[in-house]
Scaffold this motif. Structure first.
Motif, mmCIF file in Angstrom:
data_model
loop_
_atom_site.group_PDB
_atom_site.id
_atom_site.type_symbol
_atom_site.label_atom_id
_atom_site.label_comp_id
_atom_site.label_asym_id
_atom_site.label_seq_id
_atom_site.Cartn_x
_atom_site.Cartn_y
_atom_site.Cartn_z
ATOM 1 N N PRO A 67 58.140 17.804 76.793
ATOM 2 C CA PRO A 67 58.953 18.440 77.740
ATOM 3 C C PRO A 67 59.741 19.214 76.721
ATOM 4 N N GLU A 68 60.195 19.072 75.458
ATOM 5 C CA GLU A 68 60.843 20.135 74.600
ATOM 6 C C GLU A 68 60.287 21.172 74.531
ATOM 7 N N GLU A 69 58.676 21.132 74.354
ATOM 8 C CA GLU A 69 58.087 22.217 74.342
ATOM 9 C C GLU A 69 58.276 23.308 75.554
ATOM 10 N N VAL A 70 58.213 22.792 76.542
ATOM 11 C CA VAL A 70 58.262 23.494 78.117
ATOM 12 C C VAL A 70 59.748 24.129 77.971
ATOM 13 N N GLU A 71 60.780 23.270 77.599
ATOM 14 C CA GLU A 71 62.093 23.700 77.558
ATOM 15 C C GLU A 71 62.334 25.180 76.392
ATOM 16 N N ARG A 72 61.588 24.767 75.408
ATOM 17 C CA ARG A 72 61.595 26.133 74.124
ATOM 18 C C ARG A 72 61.010 27.162 74.811
ATOM 19 N N ALA A 73 59.949 27.139 75.499
ATOM 20 C CA ALA A 73 59.115 28.061 75.940
ATOM 21 C C ALA A 73 60.041 28.884 77.265
ATOM 22 N N ARG A 74 60.527 28.198 78.044
ATOM 23 C CA ARG A 74 61.321 28.811 79.065
ATOM 24 C C ARG A 74 62.373 29.460 78.544
ATOM 25 N N ARG A 75 63.043 29.271 77.387
ATOM 26 C CA ARG A 75 63.870 30.023 76.430
ATOM 27 C C ARG A 75 63.509 31.225 75.751
ATOM 28 N N ASP A 76 62.389 30.972 75.234
ATOM 29 C CA ASP A 76 62.040 31.797 74.023
ATOM 30 C C ASP A 76 60.642 32.616 74.650
ATOM 31 N N ALA A 77 60.025 32.280 75.564
ATOM 32 C CA ALA A 77 58.609 32.887 75.927
ATOM 33 C C ALA A 77 58.690 33.074 77.482
ATOM 34 N N ALA A 78 57.577 32.358 78.123
ATOM 35 C CA ALA A 78 57.465 32.198 79.645
ATOM 36 C C ALA A 78 56.806 31.075 79.899
ATOM 37 N N VAL A 79 56.786 30.490 81.009
ATOM 38 C CA VAL A 79 56.022 29.281 81.573
ATOM 39 C C VAL A 79 55.343 29.526 82.767
ATOM 40 N N ALA A 80 54.207 29.297 82.787
ATOM 41 C CA ALA A 80 53.265 29.724 84.343
ATOM 42 C C ALA A 80 52.818 28.132 84.465
ATOM 43 N N PRO A 81 52.504 28.164 86.040
ATOM 44 C CA PRO A 81 52.272 26.688 86.551
ATOM 45 C C PRO A 81 50.724 26.305 86.336
ATOM 46 N N ASP A 82 49.870 27.415 86.065
ATOM 47 C CA ASP A 82 48.414 27.475 86.005
ATOM 48 C C ASP A 82 48.049 28.518 85.344
ATOM 49 N N ILE A 83 46.592 28.618 85.075
ATOM 50 C CA ILE A 83 46.171 29.841 84.144
ATOM 51 C C ILE A 83 45.942 31.039 85.124
ATOM 52 N N SER A 84 45.809 30.817 86.364
ATOM 53 C CA SER A 84 46.072 31.959 87.239
ATOM 54 C C SER A 84 47.189 32.865 87.283
ATOM 55 N N ALA A 85 48.394 32.127 87.241
ATOM 56 C CA ALA A 85 49.729 32.474 87.333
ATOM 57 C C ALA A 85 49.857 33.305 85.811
ATOM 58 N N ALA A 86 49.548 32.721 84.920
ATOM 59 C CA ALA A 86 49.754 33.174 83.567
ATOM 60 C C ALA A 86 49.014 34.376 83.267
ATOM 61 N N ALA A 87 47.654 34.395 84.034
ATOM 62 C CA ALA A 87 46.816 35.858 83.784
ATOM 63 C C ALA A 87 47.760 37.013 84.562
ATOM 64 N N ARG A 88 48.458 36.783 85.849
ATOM 65 C CA ARG A 88 49.240 37.436 86.711
ATOM 66 C C ARG A 88 50.444 37.912 85.717
ATOM 67 N N LEU A 89 51.148 37.106 85.313
ATOM 68 C CA LEU A 89 52.267 37.293 84.332
ATOM 69 C C LEU A 89 51.971 38.182 83.257
ATOM 70 N N ALA A 90 50.688 37.998 82.690
ATOM 71 C CA ALA A 90 50.375 38.651 81.405
ATOM 72 C C ALA A 90 50.296 40.095 81.699
ATOM 73 N N LEU A 91 49.714 40.161 82.874
ATOM 74 C CA LEU A 91 49.505 41.812 83.501
ATOM 75 C C LEU A 91 50.905 42.376 83.619
ATOM 76 N N GLU A 92 51.756 41.642 84.063
ATOM 77 C CA GLU A 92 53.112 42.164 84.331
ATOM 78 C C GLU A 92 53.904 42.566 82.861
ATOM 79 N N VAL A 93 53.691 41.720 82.085
ATOM 80 C CA VAL A 93 54.307 41.952 80.714
ATOM 81 C C VAL A 93 53.806 42.955 79.712
ATOM 82 N N LEU A 94 52.508 43.005 80.004
ATOM 83 C CA LEU A 94 51.856 44.236 79.042
ATOM 84 C C LEU A 94 51.952 45.603 79.570
#
Length: 504
Positions: A477-504
């Protein structure tokens, strides 16, 4: 030995060849004709025919019943490179024969293919057919027909080309950054040759009907200039010579476009003499180009009109697409994945390639990134090697299976050290990320790291890359909270790919 006995032995040897046929398609009418021709063909039969439907959506295609086992797969409208990758990865034979859905095979095609493949040594990775384009006998060929005719002189054409599957695995298959049926086959052949293989010319002959693509077909074909930029980036400035092509017209098109732009600019600025001179130069260059296309053709009023109009449109279109392609390859980006519990299911100290199982949505997420020209890599801690739980050969076999199911990946970066060895590559240290960015020639700030635990995100942050956490049952849980604060969190790998395209 009698001639009949010799033929029997030869037939038995050819019958032992193991090959599949892969046909990417968008549902063109000739597909059914091609399948029926294969069904009627004499010679050793394929293990299966894999039809890859590359339409974005729709009901399954209605295919004619043939005597060979047939499968229909989907590739999601990502282009012929992705469709062929989908097909050959699903095959399990030594050879994979690719056919385009608009070709016509002869009544002895399977026999000729088998003879072409028979006896090829392990140093030969592919066999290419001779393509024939029939043209009208009662008139000169049109511009579209001459464009199709150029296939007859092309060096490597996957309209009919068979590859040894192990060679496809080794080089990662077709590069899906080529989104259309253009250059993707030459790029693969060049990479196969650079890997030390040879490509053999087969004796089989396949017919490719001439295309007629409409009034602006030649203008639409200029999109291929973007693919030429990728070829230059991958294979150097002499890539045309390597593929057996002559020089293109891009420099002449650039000059034509520049004189036309100068004429318009000078006219807008009131500099009429300059505008007139530039316009005359543009007219001369455009006229020369138009006549070069008109002169060998039928010279009907419709063809002359089409050549005149499109000859004015082609130079700026070619230049615009080339600029687009250059910008795309000169601003590279990369997504680096953790392996276990991100791309494949986590099996502690995995040593058996048969236990590799892709995570749900992983193949689709990777396909989305490849279609956008993003380079892909894997950064993975594998301390089981140092602990003695598996060997280097075991690790290579597992990674090869991941490549086979989900590849190609442009780089694999693995830390083989135990945690107490205090190396600089084991995540959360930045070594794997930095090394991958360097090898891919991508600025580290243009990299995204996707993983399932805090060490993945910490490695990205330490390297100066962006991080996206995809939590699993192992994620604290603390890793998720730290990622929300310092990086980004996605619910699944498909959402992570879409988010990666947005930030690149």
């Amino acid at each position: 030995m009698s001639r009949d006995v010799w033929h029997l032995g030869t037939a038995q040897a050819l019958q032992s060849l193991s090959y599949s046929i892969v046909i990417p398609t968008t549902g063109r009418p000739n597909l059914s004709t091609l399948l029926r021709a294969l069904d009627a063909s004499r010679g050793p039969h394929p293990a299966e025919v894999i039809v890859v439907d590359d339409r974005p959506a729709g009901e399954p295609l209605e295919l004619p019943r043939i005597r060979y086992p047939t499968r229909q797969l989907r590739s999601g409208g990502r282009g012929p490179a992705a469709a062929r990758n989908t097909g050959w990865r699903a095959a399990h034979t030594e050879w994979v024969a690719f056919l385009d859905d608009d070709v016509i095979t002869g009544e002895d095609w399977t026999q000729r293919l088998s003879e072409d493949l028979d006896g090829l040594g392990p140093g030969v990775a592919a066999s290419v057919a001779r393509i024939v384009v029939p043209l009208p006998e009662d008139r000169a060929a049109t511009d579209d027909e001459r464009d199709t005719q150029a296939l007859m002189g092309a060096k490597w054409i996957t309209a009919d080309m068979a590859y040894r599957r192990c060679a496809l695995v080794e080089v990662g298959g077709f590069d899906e950054r080529f989104p259309r049926a253009f250059r993707e086959d030459a790029d693969l052949a060049l990479r196969v040759c650079k890997a030390g293989y040879r490509i053999a010319d087969g004796r089989r002959v396949t017919t490719h009907p001439a295309r007629n693509g409409g009034f602006l077909a030649s203008v639409r074909r200029q999109r291929g200039n973007a693919d030429n930029a990728l070829m230059r980036a991958k294979h150097g400035r002499h890539w045309r010579q390597l593929t057996g092509e002559g020089p293109g017209r891009l420099r002449r098109h650039a000059l034509t476009t520049a004189t036309g732009g100068l004429a318009l600019g000078a006219l807008a600025a009131g500099r009429r003499v300059t505008a007139a001179l530039a316009a005359a130069a543009w007219a001369g260059l455009t006229g020369e180009f138009a006549w070069k296309r008109i002169e060998p053709g039928p010279r009907t009023p419709a063809e002359i009109t089409r050549m005149a109009v499109t000859s004015a449109l082609i130079p700026p279109a070619a230049c615009a697409h080339r600029v687009r392609g250059e910008l795309r390859v000169r601003t590279p980006s990369a997504v680096l994945f953790d392996r276990d519990d991100t791309l494949i299911e986590d099996v502690p100290y995995l040593a058996d390639p048969e236990k590799v199982r892709p995570m749900p949505g992983a193949a689709e997420a990777l396909a989305r990134l490849r279609s956008r020209g993003v380079q892909l890599g894997i950064v993975s801690n594998q301390s089981g090697l140092a602990r003695g739980y598996f060997t280097t050969e075991d690790l290579q076999a597992v990674n090869a299976r991941v490549d086979e199911l989900l590849g190609p990946f442009h780089t694999w970066q693995v830390c083989p050290h135990a945690p107490d060895e205090l190396c600089q590559c084991r995540k959360p240290k930045p070594g794997l990320v930095l090394r991958a960015a360097e090898l891919l020639r991508v600025p580290v700030h243009r990299c995204v790291v996707i993983g399932d635990i805090g060490a993945d995100i910490d490695a990205a942050k330490a390297a100066g890359a962006k991080g996206i956490l995809v939590p699993t049952r192992r994620t604290l849980p603390e890793e998720v909270e730290r990622a929300r604060r310092d990086a980004a969190v996605a619910p699944d790998i498909s959402a992570a790919a879409r988010l990666a395209l947005e930030v690149l």
